[in-house]
Motif scaffolding. Structure first.
Motif, PDB file in Angstrom:
ATOM      1  N   GLN A  17       0.825  -1.204   0.000  1.00 37.33           N
ATOM      2  CA  GLN A  17       0.000   0.000   0.000  1.00 37.33           C
ATOM      3  C   GLN A  17       0.860   1.255   0.000  1.00 37.33           C
ATOM      4  N   GLU A  18       2.011   1.201   0.669  1.00 37.72           N
ATOM      5  CA  GLU A  18       2.925   2.346   0.667  1.00 37.72           C
ATOM      6  C   GLU A  18       3.429   2.615  -0.743  1.00 37.72           C
ATOM      7  N   THR A  19       3.681   1.538  -1.498  1.00 38.43           N
ATOM      8  CA  THR A  19       4.123   1.690  -2.883  1.00 38.43           C
ATOM      9  C   THR A  19       3.043   2.394  -3.699  1.00 38.43           C
ATOM     10  N   LEU A  20       1.794   2.009  -3.494  1.00 42.07           N
ATOM     11  CA  LEU A  20       0.695   2.672  -4.205  1.00 42.07           C
ATOM     12  C   LEU A  20       0.613   4.147  -3.841  1.00 42.07           C
ATOM     13  N   ASN A  21       0.758   4.438  -2.562  1.00 37.59           N
ATOM     14  CA  ASN A  21       0.677   5.827  -2.109  1.00 37.59           C
ATOM     15  C   ASN A  21       1.796   6.676  -2.691  1.00 37.59           C
ATOM     16  N   GLY A  22       2.918   6.033  -3.032  1.00 39.68           N
ATOM     17  CA  GLY A  22       4.068   6.778  -3.540  1.00 39.68           C
ATOM     18  C   GLY A  22       3.988   7.122  -5.008  1.00 39.68           C
ATOM     19  N   THR A  23       2.884   6.745  -5.664  1.00 41.08           N
ATOM     20  CA  THR A  23       2.781   7.023  -7.101  1.00 41.08           C
ATOM     21  C   THR A  23       2.210   8.400  -7.397  1.00 41.08           C
ATOM     22  N   ALA A  24       1.651   9.039  -6.423  1.00 49.22           N
ATOM     23  CA  ALA A  24       0.931  10.298  -6.672  1.00 49.22           C
ATOM     24  C   ALA A  24       1.796  11.357  -7.335  1.00 49.22           C
ATOM     25  N   ASP A  25       3.055  11.463  -6.923  1.00 51.55           N
ATOM     26  CA  ASP A  25       3.904  12.544  -7.429  1.00 51.55           C
ATOM     27  C   ASP A  25       5.033  12.040  -8.315  1.00 51.55           C
ATOM     28  N   LEU A  62      -2.243  -7.053 -14.227  1.00 46.82           N
ATOM     29  CA  LEU A  62      -2.079  -6.898 -15.669  1.00 46.82           C
ATOM     30  C   LEU A  62      -0.611  -7.207 -15.977  1.00 46.82           C
ATOM     31  N   VAL A  63      -0.355  -8.377 -16.540  1.00 46.54           N
ATOM     32  CA  VAL A  63       1.022  -8.836 -16.712  1.00 46.54           C
ATOM     33  C   VAL A  63       1.778  -7.972 -17.710  1.00 46.54           C
ATOM     34  N   TRP A  64       1.119  -7.541 -18.768  1.00 49.25           N
ATOM     35  CA  TRP A  64       1.778  -6.681 -19.754  1.00 49.25           C
ATOM     36  C   TRP A  64       0.753  -5.774 -20.426  1.00 49.25           C
ATOM     37  N   LEU A  65       1.244  -4.647 -20.917  1.00 51.49           N
ATOM     38  CA  LEU A  65       0.386  -3.721 -21.647  1.00 51.49           C
ATOM     39  C   LEU A  65       1.220  -3.069 -22.738  1.00 51.49           C
ATOM     40  N   LYS A  66       0.700  -3.120 -23.952  1.00 50.81           N
ATOM     41  CA  LYS A  66       1.397  -2.519 -25.092  1.00 50.81           C
ATOM     42  C   LYS A  66       0.708  -1.226 -25.485  1.00 50.81           C
ATOM     43  N   PHE A 121      -1.906   8.132 -14.901  1.00 51.44           N
ATOM     44  CA  PHE A 121      -1.180   7.068 -15.616  1.00 51.44           C
ATOM     45  C   PHE A 121      -0.371   6.248 -14.608  1.00 51.44           C
ATOM     46  N   ALA A 122       0.434   6.912 -13.799  1.00 52.57           N
ATOM     47  CA  ALA A 122       1.303   6.226 -12.834  1.00 52.57           C
ATOM     48  C   ALA A 122       0.488   5.476 -11.786  1.00 52.57           C
ATOM     49  N   ARG A 123      -0.561   6.105 -11.297  1.00 52.12           N
ATOM     50  CA  ARG A 123      -1.367   5.500 -10.229  1.00 52.12           C
ATOM     51  C   ARG A 123      -2.078   4.241 -10.705  1.00 52.12           C
ATOM     52  N   ILE A 124      -2.659   4.296 -11.907  1.00 53.98           N
ATOM     53  CA  ILE A 124      -3.383   3.135 -12.431  1.00 53.98           C
ATOM     54  C   ILE A 124      -2.410   2.018 -12.815  1.00 53.98           C
ATOM     55  N   ALA A 125      -1.239   2.397 -13.312  1.00 57.11           N
ATOM     56  CA  ALA A 125      -0.223   1.387 -13.641  1.00 57.11           C
ATOM     57  C   ALA A 125       0.178   0.610 -12.390  1.00 57.11           C
ATOM     58  N   ALA A 126       0.303   1.324 -11.276  1.00 52.78           N
ATOM     59  CA  ALA A 126       0.646   0.668 -10.011  1.00 52.78           C
ATOM     60  C   ALA A 126      -0.533  -0.128  -9.466  1.00 52.78           C
ATOM     61  N   LEU A 127      -1.726   0.437  -9.581  1.00 53.11           N
ATOM     62  CA  LEU A 127      -2.933  -0.205  -9.038  1.00 53.11           C
ATOM     63  C   LEU A 127      -3.154  -1.596  -9.640  1.00 53.11           C
ATOM     64  N   HIS A 128      -2.886  -1.725 -10.940  1.00 50.87           N
ATOM     65  CA  HIS A 128      -3.112  -3.006 -11.625  1.00 50.87           C
ATOM     66  C   HIS A 128      -1.831  -3.825 -11.768  1.00 50.87           C
ATOM     67  N   SER A 129      -0.786  -3.439 -11.064  1.00 46.75           N
ATOM     68  CA  SER A 129       0.462  -4.222 -11.057  1.00 46.75           C
ATOM     69  C   SER A 129       0.897  -4.604 -12.467  1.00 46.75           C
ATOM     70  N   ILE A 130       1.012  -3.598 -13.339  1.00 40.00           N
ATOM     71  CA  ILE A 130       1.469  -3.885 -14.700  1.00 40.00           C
ATOM     72  C   ILE A 130       2.886  -4.444 -14.630  1.00 40.00           C
ATOM     73  N   GLY A 131       3.083  -5.617 -15.237  1.00 42.39           N
ATOM     74  CA  GLY A 131       4.382  -6.275 -15.156  1.00 42.39           C
ATOM     75  C   GLY A 131       5.377  -5.774 -16.169  1.00 42.39           C
ATOM     76  N   LEU A 132       4.885  -5.373 -17.351  1.00 47.30           N
ATOM     77  CA  LEU A 132       5.753  -4.844 -18.399  1.00 47.30           C
ATOM     78  C   LEU A 132       4.956  -3.867 -19.242  1.00 47.30           C
ATOM     79  N   LEU A 133       5.491  -2.665 -19.407  1.00 47.71           N
ATOM     80  CA  LEU A 133       4.888  -1.661 -20.268  1.00 47.71           C
ATOM     81  C   LEU A 133       5.704  -1.609 -21.552  1.00 47.71           C
ATOM     82  N   VAL A 134       5.068  -1.951 -22.671  1.00 44.25           N
ATOM     83  CA  VAL A 134       5.736  -1.928 -23.973  1.00 44.25           C
ATOM     84  C   VAL A 134       5.323  -0.647 -24.696  1.00 44.25           C
ATOM     85  N   ILE A 135       6.297   0.189 -25.010  1.00 42.27           N
ATOM     86  CA  ILE A 135       6.031   1.424 -25.742  1.00 42.27           C
ATOM     87  C   ILE A 135       6.488   1.222 -27.176  1.00 42.27           C
ATOM     88  N   ASP A 136       5.524   1.057 -28.078  1.00 46.08           N
ATOM     89  CA  ASP A 136       5.829   0.798 -29.486  1.00 46.08           C
ATOM     90  C   ASP A 136       5.981   2.123 -30.235  1.00 46.08           C
TER      91      ASP A 136
END
Length: 264
Positions: free
Chosen positions: A104-112, A163-167, A215-230
């Protein structure tokens, strides 16, 4: 999310190394692949009908386009890519343990995250890139590797959606707002979410700073494992200040919430 019942439910394997013990997000993943298993998983062999073989060459040429599009022969580069992605996902999850009180501390640290001006280059183990000429098969190779993972995993005992990965495609105009819109749209598609995140966060009054924070908060909330930027080369078309801001934001995602990023 309308079709949560269609998502994979977490089944936990025994940790394969000591560091992975007690990490639900890691142990819900498939077993680490051997090179032989990887080759089997990503090989794509097209179907050729006997009737097509005897067609005149000028007609057969059209069938060749379909055959080439569905063909993938594993090379050493593919095996290395799979190992890179496999280790990036697992290393990124080490500090994001949903079974630990610190989560939960990790989630709270995404705000800024987006406000941090650090120029740290980021964690090398969590950032990588695939570079090649247009049409060389970069995206196809990445997608073939990612297909070996369930994209969405439900952890019912933790009431958590992983969410294991997101492209996400870097937009042609390389703007912060367009990038965030692409992110929320990709997220809604993966979660079968009927554009809920896009409707909630992409509003006329939403500025770039607000969108990056969401963007950062939702990425943390769903535990995205890998973000692929095409299509990351689109950043070259933007003003240097905008591209620098986007790249700095990505660095902070890896530094703050340990989100691995693969640039294509």
């Amino acid at each position: 999310m309308s079709n949560m019942v269609n998502f994979a439910t977490a089944t936990y394997i025994d940790a394969e190394i000591a560091e992975y013990e007690g990490h639900p997000l890691i142990n819900a993943l498939p077993r680490i692949n051997s090179p032989q298993k990887t080759a089997e998983l990503i090989r794509r062999t097209p179907k050729v009908c006997p009737e097509e073989v005897i067609l005149p060459a000028y007609i057969r040429r059209h069938a060749m386009l379909r055959i080439m599009d569905s063909f993938l022969y594993p090379t050493k580069a593919h095996l290395q890519l799979e190992q890179t992605i496999s280790s990036m996902i697992r290393q990124g999850y080490l500090s994001r343990n949903i079974a630990d009180k610190s989560y939960q501390e990790t989630l709270n640290g995404t705000a800024d995250v987006h406000k941090n001006n650090s120029r740290n280059a980021g964690n090398e183990a969590l950032v990588s890139s695939v570079i090649g000429c247009s049409g060389a098969g970069k995206s196809t190779a990445v997608e073939a590797v990612l297909a070996g993972y369930d994209q969405v995993i439900m952890h019912t005992s933790y009431q958590h959606v992983q969410l294991v990965w997101l492209k996400v495609e870097c937009p042609h105009d390389a703007s912060v707002k367009s990038l965030c819109i692409n992110f929320f749209r990709a997220l809604d598609t993966a979660l079968d979410n009927d554009h809920e995140y896009e409707k909630q966060y992409v509003k006329p009054r939403a500025n770039a700073e607000m969108l990056l924070g969401d963007f950062a908060r939702i990425a943390a909330l769903h535990s995205i494992g890998l973000l692929v930027i095409d299509e990351i080369q689109h950043l070259e078309r933007s003003k240097s200040s905008v591209s620098e801001r986007i790249l700095r934001f990505f660095v902070q995602l890896t530094n703050t919430i340990k989100l691995p990023i693969l640039f294509v």
